[in-house]
Design an enzyme around this catalytic site. Structure first.
Site, PDB file in Angstrom:
ATOM      1  N   TYR A 179     -10.034   2.029  -0.678  1.00  0.00           N
ATOM      2  CA  TYR A 179     -10.937   2.374   0.753  1.00  0.00           C
ATOM      3  C   TYR A 179      -9.155   1.819   0.790  1.00  0.00           C
ATOM      4  CZ  TYR A 179     -11.850  -1.750   4.305  1.00  0.00           C
ATOM      5  OH  TYR A 179     -12.329  -1.662   5.750  1.00  0.00           O
ATOM      6  N   LYS A 233     -12.729   4.940   1.203  1.00  0.00           N
ATOM      7  CA  LYS A 233     -13.617   4.642   2.352  1.00  0.00           C
ATOM      8  C   LYS A 233     -12.312   4.932   3.195  1.00  0.00           C
ATOM      9  CE  LYS A 233     -14.515   1.093   5.528  1.00  0.00           C
ATOM     10  NZ  LYS A 233     -15.008  -0.246   5.815  1.00  0.00           N
TER      11      LYS A 233
END
Length: 297
Positions: free
Chosen positions: A134, A162
């Site tokens: 992330y 992400k």
């Protein structure tokens, strides 16, 4: 596993007594999958994991895992930390029903980029499932270079990212132009989802999809099918909604809209977050797109 399509990072709804609203959470999970999502994210930022007890976190994961197993859908579980040891422990104890783990770039400590690579080398070696990194610089205070992102992409057991860089900059262009085919890049910025998909992102993890799952599932699908006009038109219509839902800290406006729609019992969030203002809720409801032909918003 290749991660493509839409993954919905579910909010954690609360009852009037302050408990996790289990039935509402399960209903949101089914709604997202009914609308065309490829899977769910439990304990993402949108789910307020930092404010949940360990028992509540386990309950949220269990509800989402039960729905995903029933529906043969992917489950991504947030399991990161800003220290390698804590993150590795969390990954080692991950629910076995998880498809992948979402681990944030270390925040607050501000390690070097080489330190970030070693952090994820350790996590990927520890994790029983593929790791999605992330990358969200405006929360971590770490902006990684394209070269570092590409080094991370080559680590064994790292499935992708992400990607939430807060815009489309030269690093984004350089990274996406060179990312390996085996690496998933999931758009994490709701406002910039369409441009990232146009640049080659394989899917998305979008908080706004709690509110309009079918529209966002179709947005991802249109770009994946190469339907440029459809993808561009839908992205433009969803942009005002994304802007409105993020006028106040995520997920306060998202939860306010869901409560106004009767889909969760309360709009409540936990401190230090405060409930959405009336002005933000009104603006977000006004930004909900008209139902396009063939798409249930």
């Amino acid at each position: 596993m290749t991660f493509t399509g839409l993954y919905v990072p579910l909010v954690t709804p609360f009852t009037a007594d302050g408990d996790v609203a289990a039935d509402a959470l399960a209903a949101l999970a089914h709604e997202a999958l009914d609308a065309g999502a490829a899977g769910l994210v439990a304990l993402g930022t949108t789910g307020e994991p930092a404010t949940l007890t360990a028992d509540e976190q386990a309950r949220v994961i269990d509800i989402c895992a039960t729905v995903c197993r029933e529906r043969a859908a992917a489950l991504i579980v947030g399991a990161g930390s800003n220290t390698t040891l804590d993150a590795a422990r969390a990954l080692a104890a991950l629910d076995p029903r998880a498809t992948a783990a979402l681990a944030v770039v270390p925040y607050y400590l501000r390690p070097s980029e080489a330190g970030v690579v070693e952090h994820f080398r350790t996590l990927a070696a520890t994790s029983p499932v593929p790791v999605l990194i992330y990358h969200i610089p405006y929360r971590t205070a770490l902006t990684l270079s394209a070269d570092t992102l590409l080094r991370l992409a080559e680590l064994p057991n790292v499935a992708g990212f992400k990607y939430t860089a807060g815009g489309i900059d030269d690093t984004t262009i350089s990274f996406l132009s060179r990312v390996p085919e085996h690496t998933a890049v999931l758009a994490g910025d709701d406002l910039y989802a369409a441009p990232l998909l146009a640049l080659g992102a394989s899917g998305a993890i979008l908080a706004c999809a709690n509110v309009a799952p079918a529209a966002y599932a179709e947005l991802v699908a249109a770009w994946r099918r190469g339907e440029l006009e459809s993808g561009r038109e839908l992205g433009n219509r969803l942009a005002p909604l994304a802007a409105a839902l993020f006028t106040e800290p995520n997920p306060v406006v998202v939860k306010a809209v869901l409560a106004a729609q009767g889909r969760i019992p309360t709009p409540d969030v936990r401190l230090p977050l405060l409930p959405a203002s009336r002005e933000a809720l009104t603006a977000a409801l006004a930004a909900l797109p008209a139902q396009p032909a063939g798409i249930r918003v």
